[in-house]
Scaffold this motif. Structure first.
Motif, PDB file in Angstrom:
ATOM      1  N   CYS A 120      56.637 -31.177 -12.923  1.00  0.00           N
ATOM      2  CA  CYS A 120      55.474 -31.994 -13.286  1.00  0.00           C
ATOM      3  C   CYS A 120      55.701 -33.413 -12.753  1.00  0.00           C
ATOM      4  CB  CYS A 120      55.302 -32.019 -14.805  1.00  0.00           C
ATOM      5  SG  CYS A 120      54.010 -33.167 -15.374  1.00  0.00           S
ATOM      6  N   PRO A 121      54.738 -33.991 -12.021  1.00  0.00           N
ATOM      7  CA  PRO A 121      54.933 -35.329 -11.461  1.00  0.00           C
ATOM      8  C   PRO A 121      54.927 -36.435 -12.521  1.00  0.00           C
ATOM      9  CG  PRO A 121      52.749 -34.526 -10.926  1.00  0.00           C
ATOM     10  CD  PRO A 121      53.473 -33.402 -11.597  1.00  0.00           C
ATOM     11  N   GLU A 122      54.389 -36.167 -13.703  1.00  0.00           N
ATOM     12  CA  GLU A 122      54.313 -37.186 -14.754  1.00  0.00           C
ATOM     13  C   GLU A 122      55.574 -37.243 -15.608  1.00  0.00           C
ATOM     14  OE1 GLU A 122      50.964 -38.668 -13.410  1.00  0.00           O
ATOM     15  OE2 GLU A 122      51.884 -39.463 -15.208  1.00  0.00           O
ATOM     16  N   CYS A 123      56.040 -36.055 -16.073  1.00  0.00           N
ATOM     17  CA  CYS A 123      57.172 -36.056 -17.010  1.00  0.00           C
ATOM     18  C   CYS A 123      58.443 -35.439 -16.428  1.00  0.00           C
ATOM     19  CB  CYS A 123      56.790 -35.336 -18.296  1.00  0.00           C
ATOM     20  SG  CYS A 123      56.481 -33.571 -18.077  1.00  0.00           S
ATOM     21  N   ALA A 124      58.387 -34.930 -15.201  1.00  0.00           N
ATOM     22  CA  ALA A 124      59.524 -34.359 -14.484  1.00  0.00           C
ATOM     23  C   ALA A 124      60.093 -33.113 -15.158  1.00  0.00           C
ATOM     24  CB  ALA A 124      60.608 -35.401 -14.262  1.00  0.00           C
ATOM     25  N   MET A 125      59.288 -32.407 -15.934  1.00  0.00           N
ATOM     26  CA  MET A 125      59.714 -31.167 -16.573  1.00  0.00           C
ATOM     27  C   MET A 125      59.356 -29.994 -15.660  1.00  0.00           C
ATOM     28  SD  MET A 125      61.184 -32.070 -19.360  1.00  0.00           S
ATOM     29  CE  MET A 125      61.334 -30.577 -20.266  1.00  0.00           C
ATOM     30  N   SER A 126      60.106 -28.915 -15.781  1.00  0.00           N
ATOM     31  CA  SER A 126      59.863 -27.717 -14.994  1.00  0.00           C
ATOM     32  C   SER A 126      58.796 -26.870 -15.685  1.00  0.00           C
ATOM     33  CB  SER A 126      61.162 -26.923 -14.871  1.00  0.00           C
ATOM     34  OG  SER A 126      60.946 -25.756 -14.140  1.00  0.00           O
ATOM     35  N   VAL A 127      57.752 -26.517 -14.924  1.00  0.00           N
ATOM     36  CA  VAL A 127      56.647 -25.703 -15.461  1.00  0.00           C
ATOM     37  C   VAL A 127      56.416 -24.528 -14.518  1.00  0.00           C
ATOM     38  CG1 VAL A 127      55.507 -27.597 -16.683  1.00  0.00           C
ATOM     39  CG2 VAL A 127      54.930 -27.138 -14.308  1.00  0.00           C
ATOM     40  N   PRO A 128      55.820 -23.416 -15.011  1.00  0.00           N
ATOM     41  CA  PRO A 128      55.540 -22.273 -14.129  1.00  0.00           C
ATOM     42  C   PRO A 128      54.661 -22.685 -12.954  1.00  0.00           C
ATOM     43  CG  PRO A 128      55.217 -21.652 -16.419  1.00  0.00           C
ATOM     44  CD  PRO A 128      55.443 -23.134 -16.393  1.00  0.00           C
ATOM     45  N   ILE A 129      54.878 -22.019 -11.830  1.00  0.00           N
ATOM     46  CA  ILE A 129      54.177 -22.397 -10.607  1.00  0.00           C
ATOM     47  C   ILE A 129      52.666 -22.198 -10.713  1.00  0.00           C
ATOM     48  CG2 ILE A 129      54.200 -20.257  -9.244  1.00  0.00           C
ATOM     49  CD1 ILE A 129      55.566 -22.325  -7.113  1.00  0.00           C
ATOM     50  N   ALA A 130      52.207 -21.278 -11.541  1.00  0.00           N
ATOM     51  CA  ALA A 130      50.778 -21.010 -11.681  1.00  0.00           C
ATOM     52  C   ALA A 130      50.111 -21.930 -12.702  1.00  0.00           C
ATOM     53  CB  ALA A 130      50.562 -19.552 -12.079  1.00  0.00           C
ATOM     54  N   GLY A 135      52.802 -28.172 -19.841  1.00  0.00           N
ATOM     55  CA  GLY A 135      52.945 -27.790 -21.238  1.00  0.00           C
ATOM     56  C   GLY A 135      53.652 -28.846 -22.064  1.00  0.00           C
ATOM     57  N   TYR A 136      54.241 -29.851 -21.427  1.00  0.00           N
ATOM     58  CA  TYR A 136      54.994 -30.884 -22.142  1.00  0.00           C
ATOM     59  C   TYR A 136      54.148 -32.143 -22.341  1.00  0.00           C
ATOM     60  CZ  TYR A 136      58.864 -27.824 -21.062  1.00  0.00           C
ATOM     61  OH  TYR A 136      59.671 -26.750 -20.964  1.00  0.00           O
ATOM     62  N   CYS A 137      53.544 -32.620 -21.259  1.00  0.00           N
ATOM     63  CA  CYS A 137      52.792 -33.885 -21.360  1.00  0.00           C
ATOM     64  C   CYS A 137      51.281 -33.668 -21.218  1.00  0.00           C
ATOM     65  CB  CYS A 137      53.270 -34.873 -20.320  1.00  0.00           C
ATOM     66  SG  CYS A 137      52.869 -34.409 -18.624  1.00  0.00           S
ATOM     67  N   THR A 138      50.850 -32.450 -20.966  1.00  0.00           N
ATOM     68  CA  THR A 138      49.450 -32.011 -20.812  1.00  0.00           C
ATOM     69  C   THR A 138      48.728 -32.668 -19.640  1.00  0.00           C
ATOM     70  OG1 THR A 138      48.472 -33.621 -22.359  1.00  0.00           O
ATOM     71  CG2 THR A 138      49.271 -31.513 -23.277  1.00  0.00           C
ATOM     72  N   SER A 139      49.436 -33.218 -18.685  1.00  0.00           N
ATOM     73  CA  SER A 139      48.764 -33.786 -17.527  1.00  0.00           C
ATOM     74  C   SER A 139      48.285 -32.650 -16.616  1.00  0.00           C
ATOM     75  CB  SER A 139      49.689 -34.747 -16.760  1.00  0.00           C
ATOM     76  OG  SER A 139      50.764 -34.024 -16.234  1.00  0.00           O
ATOM     77  N   VAL A 140      47.235 -32.907 -15.884  1.00  0.00           N
ATOM     78  CA  VAL A 140      46.670 -31.905 -14.963  1.00  0.00           C
ATOM     79  C   VAL A 140      47.555 -31.828 -13.735  1.00  0.00           C
ATOM     80  CG1 VAL A 140      44.655 -31.320 -13.578  1.00  0.00           C
ATOM     81  CG2 VAL A 140      44.337 -32.388 -15.810  1.00  0.00           C
ATOM     82  N   LEU A 141      47.887 -30.569 -13.356  1.00  0.00           N
ATOM     83  CA  LEU A 141      48.749 -30.336 -12.186  1.00  0.00           C
ATOM     84  C   LEU A 141      47.908 -29.899 -10.996  1.00  0.00           C
ATOM     85  CD1 LEU A 141      51.517 -28.324 -14.039  1.00  0.00           C
ATOM     86  CD2 LEU A 141      51.574 -30.740 -13.413  1.00  0.00           C
ATOM     87  N   LYS A 142      48.358 -30.200  -9.831  1.00  0.00           N
ATOM     88  CA  LYS A 142      47.635 -29.810  -8.618  1.00  0.00           C
ATOM     89  C   LYS A 142      48.179 -28.537  -8.054  1.00  0.00           C
ATOM     90  CE  LYS A 142      46.516 -34.505  -7.608  1.00  0.00           C
ATOM     91  NZ  LYS A 142      46.552 -35.592  -6.757  1.00  0.00           N
TER      92      LYS A 142
END
Length: 142
Positions: A120-130, A135-142
């Motif tokens: 995640c570019p906002e919180c640097a947490m690892s999230v599923p690719i899809a 799931g941590y900071c609720t920011s929208v991913l591209k």
């Protein structure tokens, strides 16, 4: 004439030819290994064991008569064949191992596994690719 054409296609199929070549080479390889065991390995081993020739080791079950040959339990021949089998099996193992190394190009050339997560570019947490939202900071991913 159709059956001849079908047979020709079957006989010339790659896997049939590979199998035939493998059987021919395997038979020749078996003879070479048998010669190595019987002519090169067993004589020195027999000398080390006090002059024993394994091919002649056996237990007499019945003496020869004028009408019947002797019945001998020839365990020395079995020992030779067991050594043959072990050497052939080990040689085939090494051959398959070498072919797999060549085919796969070794571990160094192996392709990396496909990524299953992204950062995640906002919180640097690892999230599923899809994921479309972190799931941590609720920011929208591209």
């Amino acid at each position: 004439m159709k059956i001849i054409k079908e047979f020709k296609e079957f006989a010339m199929h790659g896997s049939v030819l590979d199998l035939a070549i493998g059987i021919i080479i395997g038979g020749a390889f078996g003879k070479v290994v048998s010669s190595v065991v019987n002519d090169l390995l067993m004589p020195p081993l027999g000398v080390l064991m006090g002059g024993v020739d394994f091919s002649f080791l056996g237990i007499m079950i019945r003496d020869a008569t004028t009408t019947h040959p002797a019945a001998v339990f020839r365990y020395g021949v079995f020992i030779n064949n067991l050594i043959d089998f072990t050497i052939v099996t080990f040689a085939v193992f090494l051959l398959i191992k070498a072919v797999n190394r060549i085919k796969l190009g070794g571990e160094a050339n192996a392709l990396p596994a496909a990524a299953t997560t992204k950062i995640c570019p906002e919180c640097a947490m690892s999230v599923p690719i899809a994921a479309r939202r972190c799931g941590y900071c609720t920011s929208v991913l591209k």
